[in-house]
Enzyme design. Structure first.
Site, PDB file in Angstrom:
ATOM      1  N   ALA A   1       0.766  -1.294  -0.034  1.00 43.40           N
ATOM      2  CA  ALA A   1      -0.121  -0.094  -0.045  1.00 43.40           C
ATOM      3  C   ALA A   1       0.861   1.257   0.204  1.00 43.40           C
ATOM      4  O   ALA A   1       0.481   2.186  -0.591  1.00 43.40           O
ATOM      5  CB  ALA A   1      -0.843  -0.183   1.119  1.00 43.40           C
TER       6      ALA A   1
ATOM      7  N   ALA B   1      -2.427  -6.289   0.859  1.00 42.44           N
ATOM      8  CA  ALA B   1      -2.925  -7.497   0.915  1.00 42.44           C
ATOM      9  C   ALA B   1      -2.578  -8.238   2.462  1.00 42.44           C
ATOM     10  O   ALA B   1      -3.604  -8.823   3.105  1.00 42.44           O
ATOM     11  CB  ALA B   1      -2.291  -8.328   0.076  1.00 42.44           C
TER      12      ALA B   1
ATOM     13  N   CYS C   1       9.096   4.804  16.843  1.00 44.61           N
ATOM     14  CA  CYS C   1      10.596   4.878  17.135  1.00 44.61           C
ATOM     15  C   CYS C   1      11.339   5.564  15.867  1.00 44.61           C
ATOM     16  O   CYS C   1      11.331   5.039  14.819  1.00 44.61           O
ATOM     17  CB  CYS C   1      11.150   3.329  17.290  1.00 44.61           C
ATOM     18  SG  CYS C   1      12.441   3.540  18.368  1.00 44.61           S
TER      19      CYS C   1
END
Ligand code: PLP
Length: 404
Positions: free
Chosen positions: A75, A203, A329
């Site tokens: 994505a 996915a 982080c």
């Protein structure tokens, strides 16, 4: 690979287990059916048919046509392709509008566009995480090229009014991108109902394999299109060239098929488990607060603030549960999450938020285990002297999910 103690997995917004049916569907693509989908011979044609069938399953699940569907590697890549590709396709409109709580895979390309001279506007959200529609209206002008809004937030689970955002953007001739990575598999998704011109998925957030992202193009805005960011063999209609990841794409097809089949059952089960978990924790730790509790949220997502208890400490004390902290982080320091800050939490409180996200394979036993583990870990943690007040949770069943 190292073996380890069994764990209770409550981090389904980070990634989900691959469904057994998905693994089964993918396996033949590694052994016998390993052809390149662009090859003209038998194995190539077999691979191309498998890709075509996967594209059909994706389209069926979300209500679009197979040619609207493009495969990428994740994505993050699909989001970059939309934001940068649309920006490169024209030189007239120079403003991009996003919500302040977008995922870094949207904010990152926006930063790059900002450095190229685009005007990037981050619209604030309300305390429940939903975008402020009045501020959105003010932010969109005739120079606005694209509005990017996530379907649901990965940290706190707030579901955004994507359709309302799309309607406002379209009134001004701007196009709309929806990062729907957290919607798929958790709530039903319809491309028509979302109303976005470009919608992206991942996915591995929906019981599919890692390494495949999905871009759906249903562009309603004339003069705007996505320009490719890479050039090569012309695959995916030239938009995203490169040899297709056939096993991954076959896995995606099966994952979308399963989402279509299971989504309503999964919604009911994960919501019920999430409420058991929330209520159990709130009953033994009354000072805990559910972040964005009044929002329409993903059924299985809960972010909890334990005032005075740093998320890292809680995570270290609960090694048998996989949960996530509401902070990132960066360069060796733990920065409070931009999402939690945008919702109005103080940096100190934002460092004390953990996210638990339930999925298809979680059981009541997982909830019991997590509840026991977290309450034991918190037993000897000190009451904080002060903490920024959040909304008080008064009852169970306080969240509303959208109608299926
Ligand atoms: N968008 C959202 C809302 C996400 O939660 C994530 C992953 O956490 C992504 C995009 C990126 O997905 P991928 O891992 O496929 O790049």
């Amino acid at each position: 690979m190292q073996t380890r103690e069994p764990v209770t997995y409550l981090d389904n917004n980070a990634t989900t287990a691959c469904a057994p049916e998905v693994i089964e569907a993918m396996l033949p693509c590694f052994a016998g059916n390993y052809g390149n989908a662009s090859s003209p011979h038998f194995l190539g044609r077999q691979a191309a048919r498998a890709v075509a069938s996967a594209r059909e399953k994706v389209a069926e699940c979300i209500g679009c046509s197979p040619p609207d569907v493009y495969f990428a590697s994740c994505a993050t890549e699909a989001n970059n392709l939309v934001l940068l590709g649309v920006a490169h396709s024209q030189s007239v409109r120079r403003r991009v509008v996003v919500s302040a709580i977008e995922h870094k895979s949207v904010l990152g390309p926006c930063e790059a566009l900002g450095a190229m001279g685009f005007d990037i506007v981050a619209v604030p959200v309300q305390s429940d995480g939903t975008i402020n529609l009045a501020a959105l209206r003010d932010a969109i002008d005739t120079q606005t090229l694209l509005v990017s809004i996530q379907g649901a937030n990965n940290e706190v689970g707030t579901i955004q009014p994507v359709r309302a955002v799309a309607d406002i953007a379209h009134e001004h001739g701007a196009c709309v991108h929806c990062d729907a990575a957290q919607l798929l598999g958790k709530v039903p998704v319809s491309i028509d109902e979302l109303g976005a011109d470009f919608t992206t998925f991942s996915a591995h957030k929906a019981y599919g394999p890692k390494g495949v992202g999905i871009l759906v193009e249903r562009n309603r805005v004339k003069g705007v299109q996505i320009w490719p960011l890479q050039y090569g063999g012309g695959q995916e209609n030239g938009l995203r060239p490169g040899t297709l990841n056939v096993p991954g794409i076959v896995g995606v097809g099966e994952a979308f098929r399963l989402c279509r089949e299971h989504v309503y059952g999964d919604m009911v089960r994960t919501k019920s488990l999430r409420l058991q978990l929330e209520n159990g924790i709130l009953s033994v730790v009354p000072r805990a607060r559910i972040v964005a509790h009044e929002a329409s949220r993903l059924p299985g997502t809960v972010s909890i603030l334990f005032p005075g208890v740093p998320a890292d400490m809680l995570i270290a004390r609960t090694p048998s549960i996989c949960l996530s902290r509401g902070s990132a982080c960066m360069s060796g320091t733990v920065a409070p999450s931009h999402v939690l800050l945008a919702l109005g939490l103080s940096p100190d409180d934002a460092r004390c938020v953990v996210r638990l996200s339930l999925g298809r394979y979680n059981t009541p036993g997982d909830v019991q285990a997590a509840f026991r583990c977290i309450s034991n870990a918190l037993e000897d943690s000190p009451e904080p002297e002060s903490s920024q007040p959040l909304r008080q949770v008064t009852s169970v069943g306080f969240t509303e999910e959208p109608a299926p």
